[in-house]
Design an enzyme around this catalytic site. Sequence first.
Site, mmCIF file in Angstrom:
data_model
loop_
_atom_site.group_PDB
_atom_site.id
_atom_site.type_symbol
_atom_site.label_atom_id
_atom_site.label_comp_id
_atom_site.label_asym_id
_atom_site.label_seq_id
_atom_site.Cartn_x
_atom_site.Cartn_y
_atom_site.Cartn_z
ATOM 1 C CD GLN A 286 -3.330 -4.612 6.566
ATOM 2 O OE1 GLN A 286 -3.224 -3.545 5.905
ATOM 3 N NE2 GLN A 286 -4.102 -5.525 6.213
ATOM 4 C CG ASP B 289 -9.103 0.351 5.083
ATOM 5 O OD1 ASP B 289 -8.887 0.123 3.765
ATOM 6 O OD2 ASP B 289 -8.530 -0.128 5.994
ATOM 7 C CE LYS C 126 -3.890 -2.446 2.379
ATOM 8 N NZ LYS C 126 -4.561 -2.890 3.350
#
Length: 294
Positions: A98, A121, A54
């Site tokens: 994450q 997200d 990422k």
Amino acid sequence: MSAQIIDGKAIAATIRGEIAAEVEAMTAQYGKVPGLAAVLVGERRDSQTYVRMKKKACAEVGITSFGHDLPEDISQEELLKVVRDLNANPEVNGILVQLPLPDHIDDEEVLGGVDLEKDVDGFHPINIGRLSMKRRDPLFVPCTPKGCIELLDRSGIEIEGKRAVVLGRSNIVGLPVAMLLLHRNATLTICHSRTQDLPGVVREADILIAAVGRAEMVRGDWVKPGVSVIDVGINAVDDPTRERGYRLVGDVAFDEVKEVAAAITPVPGGVGPMTIAMLLRNTTDSAKRTLGME
Ligand code: NDP
């Protein structure tokens, strides 16, 4: 007749090019660069790899990334403080935490601690709630589901009025992608581990999204001729012919299904690259919103 192969790698590269141009324009006009903070707790190898990918993708399009690698035994309160500091940092337009987090951390509380405006997200409970309601647009849509819809759209596959079947009902893929299809006026069926006669249900699909995590579960005789298939699954299967001893396959038996389907994504090279492209998209959109560019 063999299906159109939906090239997620190429589509994601096009999207990254579009984002790079927007970032350049933003910098020229406002002297501003979008910023993404990646919060990684512990030392899981797969999570480290995802975060590294990422950050690399950010650099390629001109987005600044901020890494926060935190110890496995960090307390809930300390982790929440990191998130709150990032919420207050004007250089940060997006915060990704994450997953999975260690067992002693309440992930719902942590995801709920991310500023709604920086929830790139799309996992904040309010954004998920809005996604599940009619005419309540979330600020951000989760990246993998958003990538699935983008693949259909950019391949010219009509969604409205079609019968869509989603295999899987997880919070990160199955459920949100189902909501997106419903908002786009598909007629929707969601399947899971207790669904009876799965092949019979799958055979009704004009659009099939497979997100179960079961290697090559969907066979050629499960699908209707002309179906469009988006295969989200990533499964490692033993393969002694490969140097690393395994290969990656999807939830769909690609070689069988491509002979029946109208369109299908490969694994790898289908949904995977789109997930990261959508994270860059959400981060850039967040920065544009801050600047009043949207
Ligand atoms: P989860 O394990 O969280 O969810 C799996 C879902 O599939 C559950 O709803 C489960 O049902 C259902 N399921 C499991 N086995 C069966 C079965 N035999 N028949 C019918 N339904 C079944 O997985 P995720 O949603 O997180 O991920 C799904 C796949 O997508 C994985 O392979 C993952 O690696 C991949 N993935 C890929 C991404 C990408 O960027 N390409 C991103 C995220 C995930 P129930 O609810 O009843 O348990």
